[in-house]
Design an enzyme around this catalytic site. Structure first.
Site, PDB file in Angstrom:
ATOM      1  N   HIS A  53       0.838  -1.211   0.000  1.00  0.00           N
ATOM      2  CA  HIS A  53       0.000   0.000   0.000  1.00  0.00           C
ATOM      3  C   HIS A  53       0.870   1.257   0.000  1.00  0.00           C
ATOM      4  CE1 HIS A  53      -3.095  -2.885   1.274  1.00  0.00           C
ATOM      5  NE2 HIS A  53      -2.217  -3.266   2.188  1.00  0.00           N
ATOM      6  N   SER A 183      15.425  19.153 -15.486  1.00  0.00           N
ATOM      7  CA  SER A 183      14.191  19.932 -15.498  1.00  0.00           C
ATOM      8  C   SER A 183      14.510  21.289 -16.116  1.00  0.00           C
ATOM      9  CB  SER A 183      13.642  20.119 -14.080  1.00  0.00           C
ATOM     10  OG  SER A 183      12.618  21.115 -14.062  1.00  0.00           O
TER      11      SER A 183
END
Length: 378
Positions: A53, A183
């Site tokens: 999870h 980036s």
């Protein structure tokens, strides 16, 4: 990916002909598996925090986690081989599949019609032909072909998503070139652009299987022509997309970077909580009461959790245990009880057995193509 001519499917690029092991996508997939197998073997015993999870769970190893990826890709390789080897030729069947015109050509000689069918099938490079067809081979063949490619897309998407998440945790990164721009807006960033590209294309590949599913469902009687334009797009796109994905994933797998110190730090943050059961058992063996020890651990654990969550501090549960005289009988054992390798179970043995029994035998037919490197234009 496929050459389509006169309603006949001829495997050419990614699947090639039945029995051929030098097809593009299959060879690329074998190389990806080989690179990841090397990675898994090298890091079979490197402990890392497991996640269920996406929450901290029991420890595993970096190599064992990689084997989860490899196992899915091995299934894809086997499925691609199966579909390729099961491909059959439509053969010489005529306009509605009855071979009526050929029977007339050979003046009613059934043997000559079947002999011609076999000769053309052999000439096209296939071992078998369909006995029953309409004007085309059944379009369910296209479903099978694109289904295995879509399944490959799902595997790659899962692998590259894991890599992207691990990059966020700074535990693992895809290769990053010296002059690569991470980036355009934030020069310090190292975005996992290769893995993102794979995920983007994998989503496209997974959706393409809807085309042959719908096409097969609306083929009226012996054939309708609304299949043709759709197939010329979706089949070619599926193979081109699969080739691009595998080339990119091979490049990623050839340059994966692991940061053991970051992994170790994250383990240190979570391991004290996981070790509490071992600590309780050690105290009981030393003569302590399990109930009393459990209560002590519960109180100290909540205090340590409060430091982590409320104050943003490090997990200091072990320091609290070391400072509590109640646990003095096992203070000398704490280092052993907290050894990460003792929490990974049989992970390293599983990696070794999996590679030797399942992966290496599967890759053996592709030894001649293993040296090919994947190059990308970034």
């Amino acid at each position: 990916g496929l050459i389509l001519s006169s309603g006949v499917i001829t495997a050419h690029c990614s699947l090639r002909l039945p029995g051929s092991d030098n097809s593009v996508s299959i060879s690329q997939l074998a190389r990806v598996i080989s690179r990841l197998a090397d990675f898994a073997k090298e890091r079979a015993s490197l402990p890392t925090l497991g996640f269920t999870h996406f929450q901290p769970a029991q420890l595993t190893t970096v190599g064992k986690r990689c084997c989860l990826w490899i196992q899915d890709l091995c299934m894809d390789l086997q499925n691609l081989k199966r579909v390729r080897d099961d491909l059959r030729f439509r053969g010489v069947k005529g306009t509605t599949g009855t071979q009526a015109s050929f029977l007339q050509l050979f003046e009613g000689d059934d043997h000559k019609v079947e002999q011609l069918d076999k000769m053309v099938t052999d000439k096209a490079g296939f071992k078998r032909a369909f006995i029953i067809t309409g004007q085309t081979y059944t379009r369910k063949v296209d479903i099978e072909v694109l289904s295995v490619l879509a399944s490959l897309g799902a595997s790659v998407h899962k692998i590259c998503t894991d890599i992207r998440l691990l990059a966020n945790l700074k535990e693992m990164e895809e290769p990053f070139e010296k002059q690569q721009i991470g980036s355009s807006a934030m020069p310090y960033k190292r975005n996992p652009m290769r893995s993102e590209r794979c995920c983007s294309l994998a989503r496209h590949l997974m959706t393409l299987v809807m085309d042959p599913l719908q096409t097969a469902s609306v083929q009226w009687f012996e054939r309708t022509l609304d299949d043709s334009a759709n197939r010329r797009i979706c089949l070619a796109e599926a193979f081109l997309t699969a080739d691009t994905i595998l080339n990119t994933l091979q490049n990623i797998s050839e340059g994966l970077v692991v940061y053991p110190k970051v992994i170790e730090r994250r383990i240190r943050q979570e391991l004290p909580f996981m070790a509490t059961e071992n600590i309780i058992m050690a105290m009981v063996k030393a003569g302590g009461s399990r109930q009393d020890c459990h209560e002590k651990i519960r109180v100290l654990s909540q205090q340590a959790a409060s430091v982590v969550k409320q104050e943003g501090g490090d997990n200091d549960l072990i320091e609290r245990i070391q400072a509590d005289a109640y646990f003095s009988p096992i203070h000398s054992q704490l280092d052993r009880l907290l050894d990460p390798s003792s929490f990974t179970g049989r992970a390293s043995q599983q990696v070794q057995r999996f590679l030797e029994e399942e992966v290496y035998p599967l890759l053996k037919p592709y030894e001649s193509v293993m040296k090919v490197k994947a190059e990308l234009c970034l």
